[in-house]
Design an enzyme around this catalytic site. Structure first.
Site, PDB file in Angstrom:
ATOM      1  N   ASP A 305       0.871  -1.175   0.000  1.00  0.00           N
ATOM      2  CA  ASP A 305       0.000   0.000   0.000  1.00  0.00           C
ATOM      3  C   ASP A 305       0.912   1.230   0.000  1.00  0.00           C
ATOM      4  OD1 ASP A 305      -2.135   1.700  -0.040  1.00  0.00           O
ATOM      5  OD2 ASP A 305      -3.173   0.827   1.662  1.00  0.00           O
TER       6      ASP A 305
HETATM    7  C1  BGC Z   1      -5.018   3.354   0.142  1.00  0.00           C
HETATM    8  C2  BGC Z   1      -5.230   2.311  -0.928  1.00  0.00           C
HETATM    9  C3  BGC Z   1      -5.069   2.912  -2.299  1.00  0.00           C
HETATM   10  C4  BGC Z   1      -3.702   3.552  -2.375  1.00  0.00           C
HETATM   11  C5  BGC Z   1      -3.383   4.128  -3.747  1.00  0.00           C
HETATM   12  C6  BGC Z   1      -3.763   4.162  -0.082  1.00  0.00           C
HETATM   13  O1  BGC Z   1      -3.702   5.267   0.751  1.00  0.00           O
HETATM   14  O2  BGC Z   1      -4.976   2.715   1.400  1.00  0.00           O
HETATM   15  O3  BGC Z   1      -6.502   1.738  -0.773  1.00  0.00           O
HETATM   16  O4  BGC Z   1      -5.257   1.937  -3.265  1.00  0.00           O
HETATM   17  O5  BGC Z   1      -3.632   4.586  -1.420  1.00  0.00           O
HETATM   18  O6  BGC Z   1      -4.081   5.271  -3.997  1.00  0.00           O
END
Ligand code: BGC
Length: 786
Positions: A305
């Protein structure tokens, strides 16, 4: 990682649920697909492996590392690296994926750098959070789940894939399949709710929709099941917080939707932010390697993530970036989203032998596999004429409207005089339309609206005006979501007084209060909205409360005093038409709750599939001074009921349904036979029991009913929940019509993770319900013998 976790050799899996479309609404077969085998992924075909091998042989160490690196080009959803120069990185093979690009032109330009300028011409993979639609914004995922209609979720995801791919996006960071039992957590809105069976059915539906029939079709996009794993169990509902989940619960509750998404062919997984049992999920060898790779044999990408690799430092398991990169990579994270640490340290790690060549090759292989499977090497560019800059197509809008209508959950609908408040009569002389969400296009788009555009939204006010004519509507905004003046409240009360019915459109401030970093300790109506509601209700006019929220809100006053309440979530671009059709009975509410709705914050976490305890109090009201020890020493609150405001599976209709007693095809089954069945390949697995029940529409309105099947097992080696969902069907019933609803159940419907953490069927006594929600129904008994 503790070896006590390493025991099981059979896989976790839950049945896919293929239900009838709500529109045709024929009851249909409930397929069972536990197969005790690795996930069925189409990624690692011999043809693809051959191409990957050939490419790997040509790649330098630096080029391999480049494939593991991913950056956001725009729209940050977290702290950025502050770096840039991505075009140069693409041209020199230092980056494998970019995401959050603004346009198809940008995508093609970066692709040109990668494909034409880099030595090996390896294409980039472009990602984006396409969560509930790209431009055609559908209801938020919690709303989509409330349809209990995987087919409509699949269709919505297909539209999202077509639109996103036309903009150059070939990878969505969706579906979010985190099970959530705590509505304080803002991200509960991004998932399917609290149940692993329903969550698994939805996970499969998203993957089918995104990835289509062929991943290499130009309008297919790779799915990403996130956030692996346990993220939804954040303590106290505070985002990014710690989770403690036993292996038993992990396998019973949190892992099944991931298994389902990957078994459906899902191409990637995102490792979560949270610490899981004191090991961060983005460096957790048990979940990332033992379960995902060794048990499930998942051949696709594990992406971190956003900066979750760098966050191993504040988590406290790495004191520097190099150690963080090493821990995440060797635990099983292939790609570094935004932390910049693989880029900075992987070369050293490989040269020093802390990461082996074989480990590196394996991670690169997984990334290349997905790129080949997507057909990117053959067709790296996107045809720029595909993107639609005009009006949204009629079919997409129709789908968005139907999805919204099916997602609405009618919570309350009292009689006033001789008829229920809803549906409203179409000749109602004057309607007061009150509230900050009655004409707020942006808020209809919900928590994570891809490239959703408020200009595509039809608001409630617009649609109601079209229906009734402006002269029949008294509109008062009633203030903002977070604040209102006395004058605005008074104006609203006056509008209600001068009308025959008052519709209040109230709810949460979507962007700040729902979704990521949107946890709430006070999940009620924000600002002065509750006061507005109370004052308008005090006029004595019939009140319809429309809730636009990303979670159930704790609103005991409203449920006690407001005659009609409809939960609408964030309905998407067709909010207005869907709401108006529902208010006036052109559509009948058929959504059902996928999360238990509490009556007090102190009841949280509250979920239907809980254990019974040794001192169950059930749903009796024991809030009075106990009259004896049997009332006192039971599992209860002294100041609140155990019962929720509304149970999981609940939702009213404009008609009434009645259920006949369920019937089963056998009174006894043998555990031995069921276990043999359980271990068969899914293609050969057969239903082991058929459960039927007659369901009748006893009212005057044609409507869909969501028929639910639950089981309880007793006498097992571990405690089993008081009920577990094992089937559901959306059934269309004409007035007076009765249908026999049939559930063919596979052996997996009776399996559990036993005391040795093995997936098995044990001798036990069962209760089986076919019921309208998780709290009602008559049970039939079944015995599973040795
Ligand atoms: C979130 C994810 C997301 C990623 C990319 C993160 O802050 O937890 O769900 O896919 O950002 O944008």
């Amino acid at each position: 990682m503790p070896t006590k976790f390493l025991r099981s050799f059979v896989l976790c899996a839950f049945a896919a649920c293929f239900i009838a479309t709500s529109i045709s609404a024929q009851s249909s077969k409930q397929a069972s697909d536990f197969h005790g085998a690795p996930v069925r992924s189409g990624l690692a075909t011999p043809a693809i492996e051959k191409k990957v091998d050939a490419l790997l042989r040509q790649m330098t160490l630096e080029e391999k590392i480049g494939q593991l690196v991913q950056y956001s080009v725009g729209s940050p959803t977290g702290p950025g690296t502050g770096r840039g120069g991505y075009a140069e990185m693409a041209a020199t093979g230092q980056v494998g994926s970019l995401y959050n690009l603004e346009s198809v032109k940008d995508a093609n330009q970066f692709q040109h750098d990668a494909v034409e300028k880099s030595r090996l011409h390896i294409p980039l993979l472009f990602g984006l959070d396409v969560i509930h639609g790209y431009r055609t914004t559908f209801p938020v995922p919690l709303g989509l789940a409330s349809t209990w209609n995987p087919q409509i979720v699949e269709a919505a995801s297909r539209v999202a894939a077509q639109e996103a791919s036309a903009a150059g996006v070939r990878w969505t960071f969706s579906p979010m399949v985190d099970i959530a039992r705590d509505l304080r957590w803002g991200r509960i809105v991004e998932g399917a709710g609290e149940d692993p069976f329903l969550g698994s059915a939805m996970a499969r539906a998203y993957v089918r929709g995104y990835q289509g029939k062929r991943l290499d079709a130009p309008d297919s996009i790779a799915a990403c099941a996130k956030h692996y794993v346990g993220y939804g169990a954040a303590e106290a509902g505070r985002d990014y917080n710690t989770t403690e989940i036993s292996e038993h619960n992990l396998r019973e509750v949190y892992l099944p939707p991931f298994y389902a998404a990957l078994d459906e062919g899902g191409a990637s997984v995102m490792s979560a932010f949270n610490s899981l049992n004191s090991v961060p999920a983005s460096a957790n060898p048990f979940t990332l390697t033992e379960v995902l790779r060794n048990e499930w044999k998942f051949p696709g990408i594990v992406d971190s993530d956003w900066t979750s690799i760098a966050e191993l430092i504040p988590h406290g398991i790495a004191n520097d970036g190099k150690t963080a990169a090493w821990k995440a990579f060797t635990a099983g994270v292939d790609m570094d989203m935004e932390a910049n640490l693989y880029h900075e340290h992987m070369l050293d790690l490989v040269k020093s032998g802390k990461v082996t060549q074989a480990q590196l090759d394996e991670a690169v292989r997984r990334i290349l596999r997905v790129k080949f499977a997507l057909g990117l090497f053959d067709k790296p560019y996107t045809d720029e004429s595909r993107e639609n800059h005009g009006a949204l197509p009629a079919e997409s809008l129709q789908l968005a409207r139907t999805a919204a209508e099916q997602s609405f959950v009618l919570l309350k609908n009292d009689f006033l005089a001789s008829r229920r408040v809803l549906p409203l009569a179409s000749d109602v002389p004057t309607v007061a339309l009150i509230g900050p969400l009655a004409d707020d296009a942006g808020s209809m788009l919900g928590a994570w609206a891809g490239r959703g555009n408020p200009q595509d939204v039809v608001t409630l006010k617009t649609a109601l005006t079209q229906k009734l004519g402006a002269e029949h509507i008294k509109y008062a905004q009633g203030g903002e979501i977070l604040a209102a003046s006395d004058a605005q409240i008074e104006e609203s009360v006056a509008a209600a007084r001068a009308s025959d019915v008052a519709i209040l459109a109230l709810g949460e401030f979507t962007q700040e209060m729902t979704g990521e970093a949107g946890s709430r300790a006070h999940p009620t109506l924000p600002g002065r909205q509750e006061e507005l509601l109370e004052k308008v209700t005090a006029t004595g006019k019939p009140v319809v409360l429309l809730l636009f929220t990303g979670r159930p809100l704790v609103l005991p006053w409203a449920f006690a005093h407001v005659p009609a309440v409809l939960e609408l979530w964030s309905p998407g671009v067709q909010a207005g038409p869907a709401i108006v059709r529902t208010l006036f009975g052109e559509a009948t509410p058929s959504g059902r709750l996928t999360v238990t709705w509490p009556r007090a914050v102190g009841q949280i976490p509250i979920y239907y599939n809980a254990l019974n305890t040794g001192r169950p109090a059930g749903n009796r009201d024991l809030t009075h001074p106990p009259k004896d020890a049997a009332e006192k020493y039971v599992s209860r609150y002294v100041d609140e009921l155990n019962a929720p405001q509304f149970p999981f599976g609940y939702g009213l209709s404009y008609t009434d349904f009645s259920y006949g007693a369920p019937e089963i095809s056998a009174k006894k089954l043998s555990a031995k036979t069921l276990n043999a069945e359980l271990r068969k390949n899914s293609a050969d697995a057969k239903p082991v029991l058929t459960v039927t029940a007659n369901v009748s529409n006893t009212g005057k309105t044609a409507a869909d009913e969501v028929v639910q099947l639950y089981v309880r097992l007793q006498g097992t080696s571990v405690e089993e929940p008081v009920r577990k969902l094992k089937g559901f069907q959306r059934v269309a019933l004409a007035p007076g019509e009765t249908k026999k609803v049939t559930f063919p159940l596979g052996a997996d419907s009776f399996a559990l993770w036993d005391i040795r953490n093995e997936y098995t069927v044990e001798p036990s006594l069962l209760h089986i319900w076919v019921s309208p929600d998780s709290s009602r129904g008559e049970a039939v008994e079944l015995e599973i013998t040795d």
